[in-house]
Design an enzyme around this catalytic site. Structure first.
Site, PDB file in Angstrom:
ATOM      1  N   ASP A 184      -7.446 -19.214 -29.923  1.00  0.00           N
ATOM      2  CA  ASP A 184      -7.789 -19.578 -28.852  1.00  0.00           C
ATOM      3  C   ASP A 184      -7.569 -18.361 -27.730  1.00  0.00           C
ATOM      4  O   ASP A 184      -7.002 -17.461 -28.048  1.00  0.00           O
ATOM      5  CB  ASP A 184      -6.552 -20.540 -28.430  1.00  0.00           C
ATOM      6  CG  ASP A 184      -6.684 -21.030 -26.857  1.00  0.00           C
ATOM      7  OD1 ASP A 184      -7.688 -21.567 -26.544  1.00  0.00           O
ATOM      8  OD2 ASP A 184      -5.857 -20.677 -25.969  1.00  0.00           O
TER       9      ASP A 184
ATOM     10  N   GLU B 100     -12.532 -18.413 -29.921  1.00  0.00           N
ATOM     11  CA  GLU B 100     -13.065 -18.868 -28.653  1.00  0.00           C
ATOM     12  C   GLU B 100     -12.918 -17.962 -27.685  1.00  0.00           C
ATOM     13  O   GLU B 100     -12.217 -17.255 -27.273  1.00  0.00           O
ATOM     14  CB  GLU B 100     -12.049 -20.141 -28.329  1.00  0.00           C
ATOM     15  CG  GLU B 100     -12.457 -20.721 -27.247  1.00  0.00           C
ATOM     16  CD  GLU B 100     -11.322 -20.965 -25.912  1.00  0.00           C
ATOM     17  OE1 GLU B 100     -11.665 -21.910 -25.065  1.00  0.00           O
ATOM     18  OE2 GLU B 100     -10.463 -20.358 -26.121  1.00  0.00           O
TER      19      GLU B 100
END
Length: 659
Positions: free
Chosen positions: A337, A390
Site C-alpha cells: 500500500d 499500489e
C-alpha cells in the site's frame, strides 16, 4: 553519569544522540538472558524476527514460562505488566537490557495463554512512562481495548502442498489472474455481527469459485484500532485481527481457498502506522519506528507516522513481517500500500515542507533501497509469492528487476487506466467523442510495466459513488454501461481486480460497518442478472487464453480501430500464445445500435459470436447474433486486408472469433 536529554522529534534533521559511553559494545549476558544473536536484527538483515522478538512460550532452566523481548534503544527501564501482576510496575517484572543497542528481555515462569500484557516503557530521562502493546504480539485485544494477549503459534495441518508447489514452479504472467478484493468485516455478517474466519470460509470459498475468480485480496487483517481505517492504520503488525478470530482460523480459511485453487493476496502497509498511544509511535519515549525528523515522520494527510525505512531495526521488523505472512499463513502475495508515499520525500507536502535528498532530488533513497531489498528477499525466500505495488505516479521501473535497477515488484496497479476510464464512463455519450483518448491512451504505455487493472475499494466510497452509479443514464443504461465497462476491462491487456459488490451492481457506496446488500440479488431481477453476467464474463476470461497468456507481450494485442471517436467505438484483437487463438472485441460506448458496421479482421473465414454483453439473460436488449455466421470478405479496412459487417449492440461489447 549519563547526560540526560529528553528526546523528541526534531523540527529539522534527525535524532542522532547516542546512548551510553560504550557505543557499540555489548555487555556479557548469561545464557538464560539471551539465547540468540541479535546481530542480523540490529543490522537490518533479519527476516524472521518474530521467532525471537515479542512473547514466546519456552522452557528455561527447567522452568516453563514466557520469554519477553523488545527493542527500545532510548528507554531507561521497561516493565512487563499484565493480568499476572495487576498491571503494576514491580521490580521483579523489570526487563534486562542485554545489549547497548536497545534489546530488552525477561523470562517469566508459569504464564498461560490468554493472559493480557503490555510493556511499560520508561523514557531515557526517567520522567515519563508509556504503556505499549507488544509490536511482535501474535494476538491483541478486541478494540477498544489495547493490550497484547499471550498466544502460541500452534501447529496447523495444512493441505495445500500441491498449490504451493505449483505456485513455486509457475509464474502468473502467462496465467489468468482475476482478483476479488474484499473486506472481511463487511463482505457478509451474521445477525449484524462479524463472522469468524471459519464462518467466512463456509460461504466465501464456494462463492469465489462459482463466480470464476482466481484470487482473493484481503484488505489488511493485522490488528488496527479504528474500523473506519479499514486496517490501513495498523498497530499490531503480527496480530491477526481479533475481530474475526485467531491465527488458526485465518489459516483454515486460506487453506480452504488454496485447496479450491484460489490464491490469496494481502494488503500490507509498510509505509506508515497510526499514532495511537499504545502503538509504535514514540515507542521508547522518542522516535523509534518513525523518522526522527518530524517533517519526514509526520503524515499530515492521513494523520499517521511514516516508518523510518533506513533504520536497520525497523527494516528487520518489516522484512520479518512480510515473511511472517508468507511463511506462517501461506499468503501468495503482498499488495504493498501507498508506495508513492514511500518513494517521494515531497509526497503530500507543499514547497518548503520537505528537504531534498543528497543529490537534490525528491526521491526517498532509503525507501527505494528498502523496496528493492524487500522484493529481493521475497523472490529469494517467498517460494513464488508475489508483490504488487499500489503506486499512482509515473515512477519508472516499478516492475523492472532489481538487477536492472528497478524496484523489483511483480505487478503494479494501473491507476492511470482506472482514472481515465472511470471519468469517461460518467460522461454523457454525446460528449464522449471529445474524450476518446481516455479509452485508448493506456495502450501507449501498457508495456512499460506489468499492470493490474484495478477497480478497488477506494473508487466506491467517500462520495465517489458505487461503480453502477458512476454509469451514465437511467437504470437500463447504467446496467448496460456496467456490462460494457467490465467486458472492455476484461479484453484490455493486464491482470484484473474488482472490489466486492460491484459484481451484482450494488447501488449504495461500500460501508465498512455493514454487510453488502445481498438481499437485492433476490429482490430485483436486474441484480441477479448482473451477477450472472459477471460470472459468465469471468468464466469466459478463464476459458480463453488469448485474454491472459500474452498480457505483457506486444504481440498479444492489436488495435483494429483505436480512433473511431465520432461513433465512440473501440475495436481490437486479443491474441494468445497459439497465434490461432484470437478474439475480436467491438465496444460501443453510445446507446445507439450500429447496423452494418464494418470491422477489419485478420483472416478470411467464418466469424461467430462468442460473447455479447447485450444478451437478454444478462438484462440486455437482445441485440445478439445467435448462431449467425459472418463471412469475411477481401474488402480491406484500416490495416487489415479483410473485413466483416456486423450489428453492434448499444452500450455493449460484441466478441467474435473465426470458426
Amino acid at each position: 553519569m549519563r547526560n540526560c536529554k529528553e528526546l523528541k522529534h526534531e523540527k529539522n534533521g534527525n535524532v542522532t544522540e547516542k546512548i551510553g559511553k560504550n557505543k557499540g559494545k555489548s555487555k556479557k549476558v548469561s545464557k538464560d538472558e539471551s539465547l540468540l544473536s541479535f546481530d542480523l536484527f540490529l543490522e537490518g538483515k533479519e527476516h524472521s524476527a518474530y521467532k525471537f522478538m515479542g512473547a514466546h512460550f519456552v522452557t528455561e532452566n527447567r522452568k516453563r514460562g514466557v520469554r519477553f523481548t523488545t527493542w527500545a534503544p532510548r528507554s531507561s527501564k521497561i516493565y512487563v505488566i499484565g493480568d499476572f501482576n495487576n498491571w503494576e510496575l514491580k521490580e521483579e517484572y523489570s526487563m534486562k537490557k542485554i545489549n547497548e543497542r536497545g534489546i530488552w528481555s525477561l523470562f517469566l515462569p508459569k504464564l498461560e495463554e490468554g493472559i493480557k500484557y503490555k510493556f511499560a516503557v520508561v523514557n531515557e530521562c526517567g520522567n515519563n512512562t508509556v504503556y505499549k502493546a507488544d509490536p511482535y504480539a501474535f494476538k491483541s485485544e478486541l478494540r477498544p481495548n489495547t493490550a497484547s494477549v499471550l498466544t502460541k503459534i500452534k501447529s496447523f495441518r495444512w493441505g495445500d502442498k500441491r498449490w504451493l508447489n505449483k505456485r513455486e514452479k509457475e509464474g502468473l504472467d502467462n496465467k489468468p489472474m482475476n482478483i476479488y478484493e474484499l473486506h472481511l468485516g463487511s463482505w457478509k455478517r451474521k445477525d449484524g455481527e462479524f463472522m469468524t474466519y471459519e464462518e467466512i470460509s463456509e460461504v466465501l470459498v464456494e462463492y469465489v469459485k462459482e463466480m470464476g475468480y482466481t484470487h482473493v485480496e484481503f484488505m489488511p487483517i493485522n490488528e488496527h484500532p479504528l474500523d473506519a481505517s479499514w486496517g490501513y492504520q495498523g498497530v499490531g503488525y503480527y496480530s491477526v485481527t481479533s475481530r474475526y478470530g485467531d491465527l488458526n482460523g485465518l489459516k483454515a480459511l486460506i487453506n480452504k481457498l488454496h485447496k479450491n485453487n484460489i490464491g490469496v493476496l494481502l494488503d500490507w502497509v509498510p509505509s506508515h502506522f497510526c499514532k495511537d498511544e499504545h502503538g509504535l509511535f514514540m515507542f521508547d519515549g522518542s522516535p523509534t519506528y518513525e523518522y526522527g525528523a518530524w517533517w519526514k515522520a509526520n503524515n499530515e494527510g492521513w494523520g499517521t507516522c511514516n516508518f523510518d525505512l533506513g533504520r536497520p531495526e525497523v527494516k528487520s521488523f518489516l522484512f520479518s513481517n512480510a515473511m511472517y505472512w508468507i511463511n506462517e499463513f501461506h499468503i501468495d502475495g503482498l499488495r504493498v500500500d501507498a508506495v508513492s508515499n514511500m518513494l517521494y520525500l515531497d509526497y503530500g507536502r507543499e514547497y518548503g515542507e520537505w528537504e531534498p535528498n543528497i543529490y537534490g532530488g525528491n526521491g526517498n533513497l532509503e525507501a527505494i533501497a528498502f523496496l528493492k531489498e524487500l522484493n529481493t528477499i521475497i523472490k529469494k525466500e517467498g517460494k513464488g509469492a508475489i508483490t504488487v505495488a499500489e503506486e499512482s505516479t509515473s515512477w519508472e521501473g516499478i516492475t523492472k528487476p532489481v538487477e536492472e535497477d528497478g524496484l523489483g515488484f511483480d505487478y503494479k496497479w494501473n491507476m492511470g487506466w482506472m482514472n481515465d476510464t472511470l471519468s469517461y464512463i460518467e460522461l454523457d455519450p454525446i460528449y464522449r467523442k471529445y474524450h476518446h483518448n481516455k479509452m485508448n491512451f493506456s495502450m501507449m504505455y501498457n508495456y512499460s510495466e506489468k499492470f493490474i487493472l484495478p477497480i478497488s475499494h477506494d473508487e466506491v466510497v467517500h462520495g465517489k459513488k458505487s461503480l453502477i452509479n458512476k454509469m451514465w443514464g437511467d437504470d437500463w443504461k447504467k446496467y448496460a454501461g456496467l456490462r460494457l465497462y467490465a467486458s472492455f476491462m476484461m479484453g484490455h491487456p493486464g491482470k484484473k481486480l474488482m472490489f466486492m459488490g460491484c459484481e451484482f451492481g450494488q447501488f449504495v457506496e461500500w460501508r465498512e460497518w455493514e454487510e453488502l446488500q445481498w438481499n437485492i440479488i433476490e429482490e430485483f431481477d436486474i441484480h441477479k442478472k448482473t451477477q450472472e453476467y459477471f460470472k459468465a464474463l469471468n468464466h469466459f476470461y478463464l476459458e480463453n487464453s488469448s485474454l491472459w497468456s500474452l498480457d505483457y507481450e506486444e504481440e498479444g494485442f492489436k488495435w483494429i480501430d483505436a480512433d473511431n471517436s465520432e461513433e465512440s467505438v473501440l475495436s481490437f484483437i486479443r491474441i494468445g500464445k497459439n497465434k490461432k487463438e484470437k478474439l475480436i472485441f467491438i465496444c460501443n460506448f453510445t446507446p445507439e445500435v450500429y447496423y452494418d458496421f464494418k470491422v477489419g479482421v485478420p483472416e478470411l473465414g467464418e466469424y461467430v459470436e462468442v460473447f455479447n454483453s447485450d444478451s437478454l439473460e444478462f438484462g440486455g436488449a437482445g441485440n445478439i447474433m445467435g448462431d449467425s455466421i459472418l463471412k469475411a470478405t477481401e474488402e480491406s479496412f484500416k490495416d487489415f486486408d479483410y473485413s466483416i459487417i456486423v450489428k453492434v449492440p448499444p452500450l455493449g461489447t460484441l466478441v467474435l472469433k473465426v470458426k
